[in-house]
Motif scaffolding. Structure first.
Motif, PDB file in Angstrom:
ATOM      1  N   LEU A 136       0.936  -1.320  -0.134  1.00 30.37           N
ATOM      2  CA  LEU A 136       0.149  -0.276  -0.058  1.00 30.37           C
ATOM      3  C   LEU A 136       1.079   1.233  -0.090  1.00 30.37           C
ATOM      4  N   LEU A 137       1.969   1.266   0.790  1.00 27.78           N
ATOM      5  CA  LEU A 137       2.844   2.285   0.880  1.00 27.78           C
ATOM      6  C   LEU A 137       3.190   2.868  -0.453  1.00 27.78           C
ATOM      7  N   VAL A 138       3.693   1.865  -1.335  1.00 22.25           N
ATOM      8  CA  VAL A 138       3.898   2.049  -2.829  1.00 22.25           C
ATOM      9  C   VAL A 138       3.057   2.932  -3.614  1.00 22.25           C
ATOM     10  N   ASN A 139       1.882   2.474  -3.275  1.00 21.84           N
ATOM     11  CA  ASN A 139       1.001   3.117  -4.146  1.00 21.84           C
ATOM     12  C   ASN A 139       0.289   4.532  -3.623  1.00 21.84           C
ATOM     13  N   ALA A 140       0.732   4.573  -2.321  1.00 23.91           N
ATOM     14  CA  ALA A 140       0.263   5.960  -1.649  1.00 23.91           C
ATOM     15  C   ALA A 140       1.486   7.064  -1.984  1.00 23.91           C
ATOM     16  N   PHE A 141       2.564   6.656  -2.594  1.00 25.14           N
ATOM     17  CA  PHE A 141       3.600   7.653  -2.440  1.00 25.14           C
ATOM     18  C   PHE A 141       3.425   8.522  -3.562  1.00 25.14           C
ATOM     19  N   PRO A 142       2.913   8.459  -4.719  1.00 23.39           N
ATOM     20  CA  PRO A 142       2.540   9.579  -5.804  1.00 23.39           C
ATOM     21  C   PRO A 142       1.844  10.722  -4.977  1.00 23.39           C
ATOM     22  N   PRO A 143       0.434  10.518  -4.595  1.00 25.55           N
ATOM     23  CA  PRO A 143      -0.144  11.454  -4.149  1.00 25.55           C
ATOM     24  C   PRO A 143       0.392  12.103  -2.730  1.00 25.55           C
ATOM     25  N   LEU A 144       0.966  11.261  -2.036  1.00 25.05           N
ATOM     26  CA  LEU A 144       1.687  11.895  -0.914  1.00 25.05           C
ATOM     27  C   LEU A 144       2.991  12.829  -1.237  1.00 25.05           C
ATOM     28  N   ALA A 145       3.643  12.588  -2.332  1.00 19.14           N
ATOM     29  CA  ALA A 145       4.727  13.359  -2.741  1.00 19.14           C
ATOM     30  C   ALA A 145       4.018  14.839  -3.072  1.00 19.14           C
ATOM     31  N   VAL A 146       3.033  14.889  -3.793  1.00 18.92           N
ATOM     32  CA  VAL A 146       2.383  16.192  -4.181  1.00 18.92           C
ATOM     33  C   VAL A 146       2.051  16.741  -2.924  1.00 18.92           C
ATOM     34  N   GLN A 147       1.300  16.144  -1.963  1.00 16.33           N
ATOM     35  CA  GLN A 147       0.909  16.632  -0.571  1.00 16.33           C
ATOM     36  C   GLN A 147       2.106  17.124   0.101  1.00 16.33           C
ATOM     37  N   VAL A 148       3.202  16.549   0.231  1.00 13.31           N
ATOM     38  CA  VAL A 148       4.369  16.938   0.689  1.00 13.31           C
ATOM     39  C   VAL A 148       4.762  18.305   0.508  1.00 13.31           C
TER      40      VAL A 148
END
Lengths: 315, 281
Positions: free
Chosen positions: B186-198
Motif C-alpha cells: 500500500l505504501l508504494v501506491n500511496a507514494f505519488p499522491p503523498l509526494a504532491v501533498q508533501v
C-alpha cells in the motif's frame, strides 16, 4: 430542506463533542497554574490553596469536564482569570468583528474569483486571461500577514487612501465602516481568491468542452447566453466544494490580520489570553471558532444542495 | 536522472525547483554566505535603508536584515521539513492502517481526524501553542499536528481503493501480515499522491511557522526567523521603514511560491488527467 439542515447539524454533534473533549483535556495538561495566573506571583500558599478549592482544581478531570460541558451548553464560558470579565461577554464583542471581517473577505473572494475565472476561461489565451493567471499564480502564495503589512506601508501610509488600522463600528456609518475593513479583508482574500479563480477557470473550461455546450452552439444560441445559462451553473459545482474549506482559511486569516490592523477581534483575544495563560478565555475562543467553522460548513453544504438538484432530491 | 525529465516540459516547476534549491543552499551555507553575523548589532547604523553595505537595510538594532533573512532560511525550511517528515510518517501510518483495517478502527480514527478538521488550521495552531508553551520543539510538534490529518486522509483513501485489489488479496492469501501488506504494497501506491501533498503541505508548514513567529508565540527572538523579522518590522510600517518588512516577507513568498508550483508540476506529472484542460502548457 429543513430536514437536510437538521440532519447535517445532527451529524456534526459527535464532532462537536470531540472538540470539547480535545479543548478541555489539552488545557488540563497545559503548563501553568490557573490559581497562580489569577492571583499573581505575590499570592501566599494559603490564598492559592483556597482559590484552587474554590475552582475545584482538586476534583477528578471527568467531573470537572462534565460540569464545564453543562455550563457551556448554557453559553456560560466562565470568567476571565485576568480581567474577571465574563468570557461570553468578551467573545460576544470580538466574535462580531471577526465575523464581519470574514464575511467581507468572503464577498471579496467571490467578487474577485468568479468574474476573473469565468472571463479567463471564456477569453482563453487573451491578455486578460494571461494577466489573471499570473496574478492568481502569485496571489496563491501570498502570506496574508505580509500582504497586510505591504498594504499598510504602501497604500495606507504611502498613498493615504485607507486608514492604516483601527476598526470603525457600523454605527458610525456604512462608508467609514467599509473603509476600515477594505485593506484587512483584501489581504485575507487574496490567496483564497486566487485559488478559487484558478478552479473556476479550470471548471469552466471543462464544462465549455462538453457536448451539450456544442449542441447549444449548434442551435445558434448567443455565446453570452450559453455561458450564463448553460455553463455557469455546472461550472459552479467543483469550486463550491472548496469554498467551505476556504472559510476556515478566511477565519484564520482574519485572526492574524486583525492583530496587524488593531481590530479588537477574536485573534487578539485568543493571542493575549494564550500569552497570559488565561485558559477559560482560550477555551471559549477555540470552542466558538470551531462551532462557527462547523456551522459555516453546514451552510456551504446547504448552498451546494441548492445548486445541485441531485443532492436536493436525495436529501 | 531520467526521472526529472518531466521538469523540462514544465518551466514553472523547474523555476520552483531552482528557487527551492537556492533557498536550501543558503540554509546550509548561511554562515558562509551571510555578510554579517545575524545577531551582530551596529548601533551607529540603526534602521538604515538598503545600500552597498547592507543590501536589505538594517533593523532597529542595526542588524543586517539580509544576514538575518539568510539565517532565517534555516528555521523556515529546516523546521518546516522536520514537521512535515513527522507528519508524513505519522499520518501515512495511521491513514493506511485505518483504510486497510476498516471497520471500527477506521471509524474511530476518522472521527478523531474530523475533530482536528473542525478548527481553522491557524486557530488550532495558536490553541496548541498556548497549551504547550513556546519552544522550538513545540513549534515542530504543533505544525506536524496541524498537517497530520491531511496526510491521514490521503493515505486512507489509497488504502481503501487498493485493499481489495487482486495483488493485495494474493499477498494476504500467501500469509502476509497486515504490517507487511501496508509496508510492501500500500505504501508504494500511496507514494505519488503523498509526494504532491508533501510539497503543498511544506508550504503550509512554512506559513504556519511564520505566522506563529510573527504573532510572537512561535520561535523566540533573537533567533532569526522570517516571521520573527516581520514581527519586529511591524512596529515600523507606519513610519515608512519598508525594507524591514518587504524582504523577509519576500523570502516567505518565494519559498511558498516555489513549493506550490513544484507541487502543481508534480501533480500534473503523476496524474495528467487532473491537469486543467487547456491549461495552455
Amino acid at each position: 430542506m429543513a430536514r437536510f439542515i437538521a440532519r447535517r447539524l445532527l451529524f456534526s454533534l459527535p464532532v462537536l463533542f470531540g472538540v470539547t473533549v480535545l479543548i478541555y483535556v489539552l488545557l488540563w495538561f497545559a503548563p501553568g497554574d490557573p490559581a497562580l495566573s489569577s492571583l499573581g506571583i505575590y499570592a501566599t500558599p494559603e490564598q492559592l490553596e483556597t482559590l484552587r478549592q474554590q475552582l475545584d482544581l482538586d476534583k477528578p478531570i471527568y467531573v470537572l469536564y462534565m460540569r464545564w460541558l453543562g455550563q457551556i451548553v448554557r453559553l456560560d464560558f466562565g470568567v476571565s482569570l485576568i480581567t474577571k470579565e465574563y468570557v461570553s461577554t468578551l467573545i460576544g464583542h470580538s466574535l462580531s468583528i471577526t465575523l464581519q471581517l470574514t464575511a467581507v473577505s468572503m464577498v471579496m473572494v467571490l467578487l474577485i474569483a468568479f468574474p476573473t475565472g469565468i472571463i479567463s476561461a471564456v477569453k482563453r489565451n487573451s491578455i486578460s486571461d494571461m494577466l489573471s493567471r499570473i496574478f492568481s499564480l502569485l496571489g496563491i502564495s501570498m502570506p496574508n500577514f505580509w500582504l497586510a503589512l505591504l498594504f499598510i506601508t504602501f497604500i495606507a501610509v504611502g498613498l493615504g487612501w485607507f486608514p492604516p488600522g483601527g476598526y470603525v463600528s457600523p454605527d458610525k456609518g456604512f462608508g467609514p465602516w467599509l473603509r476600515s475593513l477594505i485593506l484587512p479583508a483584501l489581504s485575507i482574500a487574496a490567496a483564497p481568491a486566487s485559488a478559487l479563480s484558478r478552479m473556476v477557470r479550470a471548471s469552466m473550461l471543462d464544462v465549455l468542452s462538453k457536448d451539450y455546450i456544442r449542441t447549444a452552439r449548434a442551435k445558434g444560441q448567443r455565446e453570452r447566453w450559453i455561458v450564463l445559462r448553460h455553463a455557469l451553473r455546472n461550472s459552479l459545482m467543483a469550486p463550491m466544494t472548496i469554498i467551505g474549506m476556504q472559510v476556515g482559511y478566511l477565519m484564520g486569516g482574519a485572526i492574524i490580520v486583525e492583530v496587524i490592523f488593531f481590530f479588537p477581534g477574536m485573534g487578539r483575544l485568543l493571542l493575549e489570553a494564550g500569552i497570559d495563560q488565561d485558559y477559560s478565555v482560550v477555551q471559549g475562543v477555540a470552542l466558538v471558532s470551531a462551532v462557527a467553522f462547523i456551522l459555516v460548513n453546514v451552510l456551504v453544504d446547504f448552498l451546494y444542495m441548492l445548486i445541485d438538484p441531485r443532492i436536493r432530491d436525495t436529501a | 536522472m531520467h526521472r526529472f525529465w518531466w521538469l523540462r516540459n514544465d518551466p514553472l516547476a523547474l523555476i520552483g525547483l531552482i528557487v527551492l534549491a537556492i533557498l536550501a543552499l543558503s540554509a546550509v551555507f548561511a554562515a558562509q554566505i551571510a555578510p554579517f553575523d545575524p545577531t551582530e548589532q551596529h548601533l551607529s547604523d540603526v534602521l538604515k535603508p538598503p545600500d552597498e553595505i547592507y543590501r536589505f537595510g538594517t533593523d532597529q538594532f542595526g542588524r543586517d536584515i539580509l544576514s538575518r533573512v539568510i539565517h532565517g532560511t534555516q528555521i523556515s525550511l529546516g523546521l518546516g521539513s522536520l514537521a512535515v517528515i513527522l507528519a508524513v510518517a505519522a499520518g501515512t501510518t495511521i491513514g493506511l492502517a485505518a483504510g486497510y483495517i476498516g471497520g471500527r478502527v477506521d471509524e474511530f480514527i476518522m472521527r478523531v481526524i474530523d475533530i482536528f478538521f473542525a478548527f481553522p488550521p491557524i486557530v488550532l495552531a495558536i490553541f496548541l501553542m498556548a497549551t504547550l508553551g513556546p519552544s522550538l520543539l513545540n513549534v515542530v510538534i504543533v505544525v506536524a499536528l496541524v498537517t497530520i490529518p491531511q496526510f491521514t486522509r490521503i493515505a486512507r483513501s489509497v488504502a481503501i481503493s487498493e485493499r481489495n485489489q487482486d495483488y493485495v488479496l494474493a499477498a494476504r492469501a500467501m500469509g502476509a501480515s497486515t504490517a507487511s501488506v501496508l509496508r510492501r504494497h500500500l505504501l508504494v501506491n500511496a507514494f505519488p499522491p503523498l509526494a504532491v501533498q508533501v510539497t503543498v503541505l511544506l508550504a503550509d508548514a512554512i506559513l504556519i511557522e511564520a505566522s506563529l513567529s510573527f504573532l510572537g508565540i512561535g520561535v523566540r527572538p533573537p533567533t532569526p526567523t522570517w516571521g520573527g523579522i516581520l514581527s519586529a518590522g511591524r512596529d515600523y510600517v507606519f513610519t515608512g521603514f519598508w525594507w524591514f518588512t518587504v524582504f523577509p516577507g519576500l523570502a516567505i513568498f518565494l519559498a511558498v511560491f516555489s513549493l506550490n508550483v513544484l507541487g502543481d508540476g508534480l501533480r500534473d506529472f503523476i496524474d495528467p488527467t487532473t491537469r486543467p484542460r487547456g491549461a495552455g502548457k
